[in-house]
Every structure is written in C-alpha cells, then in structure tokens.
Design an enzyme around this catalytic site. Structure first.
Site, mmCIF file in Angstrom:
data_model
loop_
_atom_site.group_PDB
_atom_site.id
_atom_site.type_symbol
_atom_site.label_atom_id
_atom_site.label_comp_id
_atom_site.label_asym_id
_atom_site.label_seq_id
_atom_site.Cartn_x
_atom_site.Cartn_y
_atom_site.Cartn_z
ATOM 1 N N HIS A 51 0.859 -1.181 0.000
ATOM 2 C CA HIS A 51 0.000 0.000 0.000
ATOM 3 C C HIS A 51 0.898 1.234 0.000
ATOM 4 C CE1 HIS A 51 -3.722 -2.079 1.984
ATOM 5 N NE2 HIS A 51 -3.138 -2.855 1.077
ATOM 6 N N GLU A 53 0.907 3.794 1.832
ATOM 7 C CA GLU A 53 1.323 4.189 3.178
ATOM 8 C C GLU A 53 2.499 3.363 3.679
ATOM 9 O OE1 GLU A 53 -3.300 4.394 3.151
ATOM 10 O OE2 GLU A 53 -1.747 3.165 2.267
ATOM 11 N N CYS A 83 -2.269 -0.538 7.547
ATOM 12 C CA CYS A 83 -1.498 0.701 7.424
ATOM 13 C C CYS A 83 -1.552 1.523 8.713
ATOM 14 C CB CYS A 83 -2.003 1.523 6.235
ATOM 15 S SG CYS A 83 -1.643 0.721 4.644
#
Length: 161
Positions: A51, A53, A83
């Site tokens: 992801h 993040e 995350c």
C-alpha cells in the site's frame, strides 16, 4: 508543507498509481527535511502489503536509518487497519488524509486503531482534507472498473484520465 499541499501531492501520486493499473492511492511522508512519495504498488509487486502508506513508511525508515520515522504522512484516503498499525509502529506524529473509507477505514470509519487503548503510541489524525476531490477520484476509478468489467470481452472502452 500545508495539509492541503500534502494531500494534493498524494492525489497526484494516486493518479500515477491508476495509470499503472493500481487502485489510486498516494502517500507523502515528511519530517520537514526529508520527503518521501509513494503510491499503491500491490499489482506490480504482487504484494498485499504494498500500500502507498507502508511503502512510504518503509522508505522513510530506510532514509532515516530508523524504524521510528515520526513525521507526517499525507494520504489520499483513510488508511486500512494494516497501514494504521504500521503508522503506530513507526511512531508517526501526524496522519492527514483525504476521504474516508466506509468499507475498510481504520481511522474512525469502520474501526479506529488510533483511538484504541491497546496501542502504545498516539498519532494525531486529521481527516477530510480535500475529501470531495479524493473521494471523487476513487469513485470514478471504481465506476470505470465496474463499467469495463460488465462489457463483453473485446469491447472494453479506452479510459482517458
């Protein structure tokens, strides 16, 4: 960098992610002297943890030489539980995000990892920055995806961003 500037940079990264065939999410991490930019790369890396993040936090830690990144993370949408947990583990100081995620948001929409008594670090959370714009970016992406999935094979329309 202002919160709006950070989220605008995340939106631009999300556009880049979409052009690469990813769900459009972008993230920008900054501690005032170091700047890291990332976008979703789950498809490209075939990695469920890639992801925007987590990629930004990994790079920030690498550049700092420490897993304790601190700093601020600007994200185009509310983070998921994975995350959010990574942000707590990284000792992030601030999270600033655009739109909420009513299906998987972990900053208050579905669950709130940051408000849990079980976590050992507090992250200041600012949500809703450019929420209309970031929400429309995701809604348009998923509408295009649903539209092309419902077309018979060989009739896919070209998507113009």
């Amino acid at each position: 960098m202002t919160d709006e500037e950070g989220v605008r940079r995340a939106i631009a990264l999300a556009e880049r992610a979409e052009r690469a065939g990813e769900v459009p999410v972008g993230a920008v991490w900054s501690n005032g002297s170091v700047l890291v930019e990332a976008q979703n790369e789950k498809e490209r890396r075939t990695d469920p943890t890639a992801h925007a993040e987590t990629l930004a936090l990994r790079e920030a830690g690498s550049r700092l030489g420490s897993w304790r990144t601190g700093g601020t993370l600007y994200v185009s949408k509310e983070p998921c539980a994975m995350c959010a947990g990574a942000m707590v583990a990284a000792r992030l100081e601030r999270l600033v995000y655009g739109c909420s995620d009513p299906k998987a948001g972990a900053a208050g929409s579905v669950i709130d990892v940051f408000a849990s008594e079980a976590v050992n670090h507090r992250v200041e959370v600012v949500g809703g920055v450019l929420a209309q714009e970031t929400g429309e970016q995701l809604r348009a992406f998923f509408a295009r995806r649903r539209s092309s999935a419902s077309e018979p094979p060989g009739t896919e329309s070209e998507t113009v961003l």
